[in-house]
Scaffold this motif. Sequence first.
Motif, PDB file in Angstrom:
ATOM      1  N   ARG A 104     113.884  67.402 -31.597  1.00  0.00           N
ATOM      2  CA  ARG A 104     113.821  68.850 -31.435  1.00  0.00           C
ATOM      3  C   ARG A 104     115.198  69.386 -31.053  1.00  0.00           C
ATOM      4  NH1 ARG A 104     110.493  70.657 -34.288  1.00  0.00           N
ATOM      5  NH2 ARG A 104     111.104  72.616 -33.291  1.00  0.00           N
ATOM      6  N   PRO A 105     115.778  70.298 -31.845  1.00  0.00           N
ATOM      7  CA  PRO A 105     117.138  70.778 -31.571  1.00  0.00           C
ATOM      8  C   PRO A 105     117.256  71.572 -30.267  1.00  0.00           C
ATOM      9  CG  PRO A 105     116.105  72.056 -33.329  1.00  0.00           C
ATOM     10  CD  PRO A 105     115.205  70.892 -33.067  1.00  0.00           C
ATOM     11  N   GLU A 106     116.160  72.180 -29.813  1.00  0.00           N
ATOM     12  CA  GLU A 106     116.210  72.980 -28.595  1.00  0.00           C
ATOM     13  C   GLU A 106     116.078  72.153 -27.322  1.00  0.00           C
ATOM     14  OE1 GLU A 106     111.852  73.486 -30.015  1.00  0.00           O
ATOM     15  OE2 GLU A 106     113.784  72.744 -30.762  1.00  0.00           O
ATOM     16  N   LEU A 107     115.795  70.859 -27.452  1.00  0.00           N
ATOM     17  CA  LEU A 107     115.601  70.001 -26.281  1.00  0.00           C
ATOM     18  C   LEU A 107     116.932  69.741 -25.579  1.00  0.00           C
ATOM     19  CD1 LEU A 107     113.600  68.202 -24.641  1.00  0.00           C
ATOM     20  CD2 LEU A 107     114.296  66.312 -26.137  1.00  0.00           C
ATOM     21  N   CYS A 155     109.922  68.493 -20.070  1.00  0.00           N
ATOM     22  CA  CYS A 155     110.898  68.725 -21.129  1.00  0.00           C
ATOM     23  C   CYS A 155     111.630  70.032 -20.841  1.00  0.00           C
ATOM     24  CB  CYS A 155     110.209  68.798 -22.489  1.00  0.00           C
ATOM     25  SG  CYS A 155     109.391  67.270 -22.981  1.00  0.00           S
ATOM     26  N   VAL A 156     112.945  69.942 -20.747  1.00  0.00           N
ATOM     27  CA  VAL A 156     113.783  71.118 -20.497  1.00  0.00           C
ATOM     28  C   VAL A 156     114.387  71.541 -21.827  1.00  0.00           C
ATOM     29  CG1 VAL A 156     115.678  72.081 -19.146  1.00  0.00           C
ATOM     30  CG2 VAL A 156     114.325  70.191 -18.216  1.00  0.00           C
ATOM     31  N   VAL A 157     114.193  72.799 -22.181  1.00  0.00           N
ATOM     32  CA  VAL A 157     114.682  73.303 -23.460  1.00  0.00           C
ATOM     33  C   VAL A 157     115.666  74.442 -23.225  1.00  0.00           C
ATOM     34  CG1 VAL A 157     112.561  72.640 -24.641  1.00  0.00           C
ATOM     35  CG2 VAL A 157     112.771  74.950 -23.704  1.00  0.00           C
ATOM     36  N   ASP A 205     105.090  71.514 -30.978  1.00  0.00           N
ATOM     37  CA  ASP A 205     106.287  70.689 -31.133  1.00  0.00           C
ATOM     38  C   ASP A 205     106.423  69.632 -30.045  1.00  0.00           C
ATOM     39  OD1 ASP A 205     106.900  72.254 -33.309  1.00  0.00           O
ATOM     40  OD2 ASP A 205     108.263  73.571 -32.198  1.00  0.00           O
ATOM     41  N   PHE A 206     105.958  69.940 -28.838  1.00  0.00           N
ATOM     42  CA  PHE A 206     106.129  69.021 -27.712  1.00  0.00           C
ATOM     43  C   PHE A 206     104.812  68.355 -27.297  1.00  0.00           C
ATOM     44  CE2 PHE A 206     109.848  71.661 -27.597  1.00  0.00           C
ATOM     45  CZ  PHE A 206     110.864  70.801 -27.204  1.00  0.00           C
ATOM     46  N   PRO A 223     112.252  76.396 -19.584  1.00  0.00           N
ATOM     47  CA  PRO A 223     113.609  76.762 -19.983  1.00  0.00           C
ATOM     48  C   PRO A 223     114.649  76.158 -19.038  1.00  0.00           C
ATOM     49  CG  PRO A 223     112.200  78.701 -19.758  1.00  0.00           C
ATOM     50  CD  PRO A 223     111.478  77.554 -19.144  1.00  0.00           C
ATOM     51  N   ARG A 224     115.835  76.011 -19.536  1.00  0.00           N
ATOM     52  CA  ARG A 224     116.920  75.404 -18.767  1.00  0.00           C
ATOM     53  C   ARG A 224     117.237  76.192 -17.492  1.00  0.00           C
ATOM     54  NH1 ARG A 224     122.552  73.390 -21.528  1.00  0.00           N
ATOM     55  NH2 ARG A 224     123.591  72.637 -19.642  1.00  0.00           N
TER      56      ARG A 224
END
Length: 261
Positions: A35-38, A59-61, A72-73, A94-95
Amino acid sequence: MTDHSRIQWVKEPSLATLEEYAASLDQFVRHLAKRPELVSIYQHGQPAIPGISDIDLICVVEDRLTKSCPHDFSARTLFKTNHPAFPGEPVVIPRTVFHHLQEAFRFPLLRHIYGKELLQAKYTEEQAHLLSVIHTMDSLGYYLLKYARYVGVKTLPIRSMLVALNGVVHNIKAVQAITGKEIAQHFVEETSRLRREWFKTPLDRTHLLETLWTGMGEALLEVILVLDRYVFSQKWIVPNPPQRASVRTGDGGTVVFASMD
């Protein structure tokens, strides 16, 4: 009072090994890494009893969350079924929220397993204690509602109930640490023994489970009363109290999103 003697117990846990859990975790992390946003993956705690315990992931995106995140997750997207190591789904945040994660969740045992290592906010001893009290009160309320929801239900899943009982034990221990009082010790010991010996003993396990499930509500009320008395006996003076993060649940309860108010 509910007649627990007529409960039908279903979905008994299957024996597994730590090696099987480790292989499944590696497979799932490699899947999520696409996943590119991970940004990062953290594991909360360690599974003590494979087959009963699960693997909890965070999971931090990047800060833009999409509607497809729950899919997706999801572990079910990869494994196509309810996997023994992942009966629940990862928490996705979110980050920008990760820095203040402890204000929304009680996650003292985070282990970084993929991606960038991120910093978390530091708190004074008074703030950390207050957060511990708040989290414990929230969690006890959750388990009391969960217990109330199942009162009168005649078909209960064994593994889910074992997980719930263990969650109550963690909260009892948290209240013991906060107040310095020993509470519901018999419930704690018997629950821990049942989980520990589930795959080892030919005892009438469902009878023991039924007894503990029946006593869970009473144990919760006892612990809540002790914590309530403690809270109202303290003078809560905390300079610069932390701003708590708000939390909302995604579709089907699969993913948790958090945002600062």
